[in-house]
Motif scaffolding. Structure first.
Motif, short mmCIF file in Angstrom:
data_model
loop_
_atom_site.label_atom_id
_atom_site.label_comp_id
_atom_site.label_asym_id
_atom_site.label_seq_id
_atom_site.Cartn_x
_atom_site.Cartn_y
_atom_site.Cartn_z
N TYR A 35 -1.01 5.02 -1.29
CA TYR A 35 -0.08 4.64 -0.12
C TYR A 35 -0.28 6.15 0.92
O TYR A 35 -0.70 7.45 0.25
CB TYR A 35 1.34 4.72 -0.24
N PRO A 43 5.73 4.84 3.92
CA PRO A 43 4.58 4.47 3.03
C PRO A 43 3.70 3.45 3.37
O PRO A 43 4.12 2.19 3.86
CB PRO A 43 4.71 4.39 1.56
N GLN A 48 -4.51 -1.51 -3.78
CA GLN A 48 -3.78 -1.70 -4.78
C GLN A 48 -5.01 -2.25 -5.93
O GLN A 48 -5.63 -3.25 -5.74
CB GLN A 48 -2.70 -2.87 -4.30
N ARG A 98 3.47 -7.34 -11.41
CA ARG A 98 3.71 -7.55 -10.09
C ARG A 98 5.04 -7.56 -9.80
O ARG A 98 5.98 -8.26 -10.29
CB ARG A 98 2.92 -8.86 -9.81
N LEU A 99 5.34 -7.12 -8.43
CA LEU A 99 6.50 -7.06 -7.80
C LEU A 99 7.79 -6.05 -8.67
O LEU A 99 8.78 -6.45 -8.44
CB LEU A 99 7.14 -8.20 -7.49
N GLN A 102 8.41 0.03 -8.41
CA GLN A 102 7.24 1.11 -8.32
C GLN A 102 7.84 2.42 -8.63
O GLN A 102 8.57 2.84 -8.29
CB GLN A 102 6.61 0.97 -6.84
N TYR B 32 11.06 -10.99 -1.68
CA TYR B 32 11.60 -9.78 -2.67
C TYR B 32 12.04 -8.57 -1.94
O TYR B 32 11.29 -8.14 -1.22
CB TYR B 32 10.63 -9.54 -3.76
N PHE B 34 13.83 -4.62 -1.58
CA PHE B 34 13.84 -3.43 -2.25
C PHE B 34 14.61 -2.53 -1.23
O PHE B 34 14.08 -2.32 -0.09
CB PHE B 34 12.52 -2.71 -2.73
N LYS B 49 17.02 -3.58 -5.88
CA LYS B 49 16.04 -4.88 -5.65
C LYS B 49 16.77 -6.06 -5.79
O LYS B 49 17.51 -6.36 -6.48
CB LYS B 49 14.80 -4.67 -6.60
N PHE B 51 15.64 -10.28 -6.16
CA PHE B 51 14.63 -11.33 -6.24
C PHE B 51 15.40 -12.80 -6.10
O PHE B 51 14.49 -13.59 -5.47
CB PHE B 51 14.02 -11.14 -7.72
N GLY B 94 8.48 -7.67 -0.37
CA GLY B 94 7.68 -8.03 -1.11
C GLY B 94 7.27 -9.68 -1.11
O GLY B 94 8.25 -10.27 -0.77
N ALA B 95 5.99 -9.99 -1.10
CA ALA B 95 5.75 -11.44 -0.86
C ALA B 95 4.49 -11.49 -1.82
O ALA B 95 3.61 -11.08 -2.14
CB ALA B 95 5.38 -11.64 0.50
N GLN B 96 4.39 -12.75 -2.06
CA GLN B 96 3.40 -13.21 -3.28
C GLN B 96 2.28 -13.88 -2.32
O GLN B 96 2.50 -14.77 -1.64
CB GLN B 96 3.93 -14.38 -4.12
N SER B 100 -2.53 -14.58 -5.56
CA SER B 100 -1.99 -14.41 -6.59
C SER B 100 -1.51 -12.88 -7.06
O SER B 100 -1.28 -12.56 -8.14
CB SER B 100 -2.54 -15.01 -8.14
N TYR B 101 -1.42 -12.08 -6.14
CA TYR B 101 -1.11 -10.87 -6.11
C TYR B 101 0.16 -10.70 -5.39
O TYR B 101 0.40 -11.51 -4.68
CB TYR B 101 -2.14 -9.67 -6.10
N ASP B 102 0.85 -9.66 -5.24
CA ASP B 102 2.17 -9.51 -4.57
C ASP B 102 1.71 -8.20 -3.81
O ASP B 102 1.47 -7.08 -4.13
CB ASP B 102 3.28 -9.39 -5.42
N LYS B 103 2.41 -8.36 -2.47
CA LYS B 103 2.18 -7.04 -1.35
C LYS B 103 3.50 -6.60 -1.17
O LYS B 103 4.50 -7.50 -0.70
CB LYS B 103 1.54 -7.62 -0.48
N VAL B 104 3.62 -5.52 -1.15
CA VAL B 104 4.97 -4.80 -0.89
C VAL B 104 4.72 -4.03 0.75
O VAL B 104 3.86 -3.16 0.56
CB VAL B 104 5.61 -3.79 -1.76
N PHE B 106 6.60 -1.52 3.13
CA PHE B 106 7.75 -0.39 3.68
C PHE B 106 7.95 -0.49 5.05
O PHE B 106 7.16 -0.40 5.97
CB PHE B 106 7.17 0.92 3.12
N GLY B 107 9.28 -0.53 5.24
CA GLY B 107 9.93 -0.24 6.75
C GLY B 107 9.63 1.18 6.92
O GLY B 107 9.15 1.97 6.25
#
Lengths: 113, 116
Positions: A35, A43, A48, A98-99, A102, B32, B34, B49, B51, B94-96, B100-104, B106-107
């Motif tokens: 990040y 961040p 990834q 995944r998810l 971290q 998802y 956090f 978190k 889910f 987070g979103a799938q 098939s990977y997951d991306k987070v 941040f605010g």
């Protein structure tokens, strides 16, 4: 359990120079993240990895930034050449899956003069 | 694509007072969610978190958050703030992804100051 290690902690360079950051994630963590955190912002994901493969590098400025994760463990992030706007804290994080949670390293504070 | 907003850039509360930090997200499916905290000179640490399941989530250090789908919110609360809670707080979603990977994401963060 050892946490995420990063080095160096601080780096000062002049614009147009190159710099490299190193990250050692928590053992067994398959996912590794780099990040960029600019002062006063959240961040921003640069890249990834899932094991040693890249799954997302959509926000990585590929003309100057590169990253690799050899053997699915350690990772290096390189900037060449650096610009003034690259001044930021570079955070490495890893997660078991995944998810998952971290775990973040202490970061490398880069100042470009 | 998902996004996160934290409407309050900076909040100041007195020690012992209650705290609520706001977080709103945008995402088409169930996200998802956090909350992370970044104390001065330290790395980010997960507070809690969400889910699925119970929409009221308990975290570490006495924090809790409530997922409200109708308001697209995931506000963080603490009944009594301690001076050591002064830090930067980040909400993340987070979103799938289709691949098939997951991306987070941040605010931008909310900076909390605590008055003794």
């Amino acid at each position: 359990e050892a946490g995420v290690a990063q080095s160096p902690r601080y780096k000062i360079i002049e614009k147009r120079q190159s710099v490299a950051f190193w990250c050692n994630p928590i053992s067994g963590h398959a996912t590794l993240y780099w990040y960029q955190q600019i002062l006063g912002q959240g961040p921003k994901l640069l890249i990834q990895f899932q094991n040693n493969g890249v799954v997302d590098d959509s926000q990585l400025p590929k003309d100057r930034f590169s990253a690799e994760r050899l053997k699915g463990v350690d990772s290096t992030l390189k900037i060449q050449p650096a610009k003034l706007e690259d001044s930021a804290v570079y955070l490495c994080a890893s997660s078991l899956d995944r998810l998952g949670e971290q775990f973040f390293g202490p970061g490398t504070r880069l100042t470009v003069l | 694509a998902q996004s996160v907003t934290q409407p309050d850039i900076h909040i100041t509360v007195s020690e012992g007072a209650s705290l609520e930090l706001r977080c709103n997200y945008s995402y088409g499916a169930t996200p998802y969610l956090f909350w992370y905290v970044q104390s001065p000179g330290q790395g980010l640490q997960l507070l809690l978190k969400y889910f699925s399941g119970d929409t009221l989530v308990q975290g570490i250090k006495g924090f809790e958050a409530e997922f409200k789908r109708s308001q697209s919110s995931f506000n963080l609360r603490k009944p009594s703030v301690h001076w050591s809670d002064a830090a930067e707080y980040f909400c993340a979603v987070g979103a799938q992804m289709k691949t098939s990977y997951d991306k987070v994401i941040f605010g931008p963060g909310t900076s909390l100051s605590v008055i003794p």
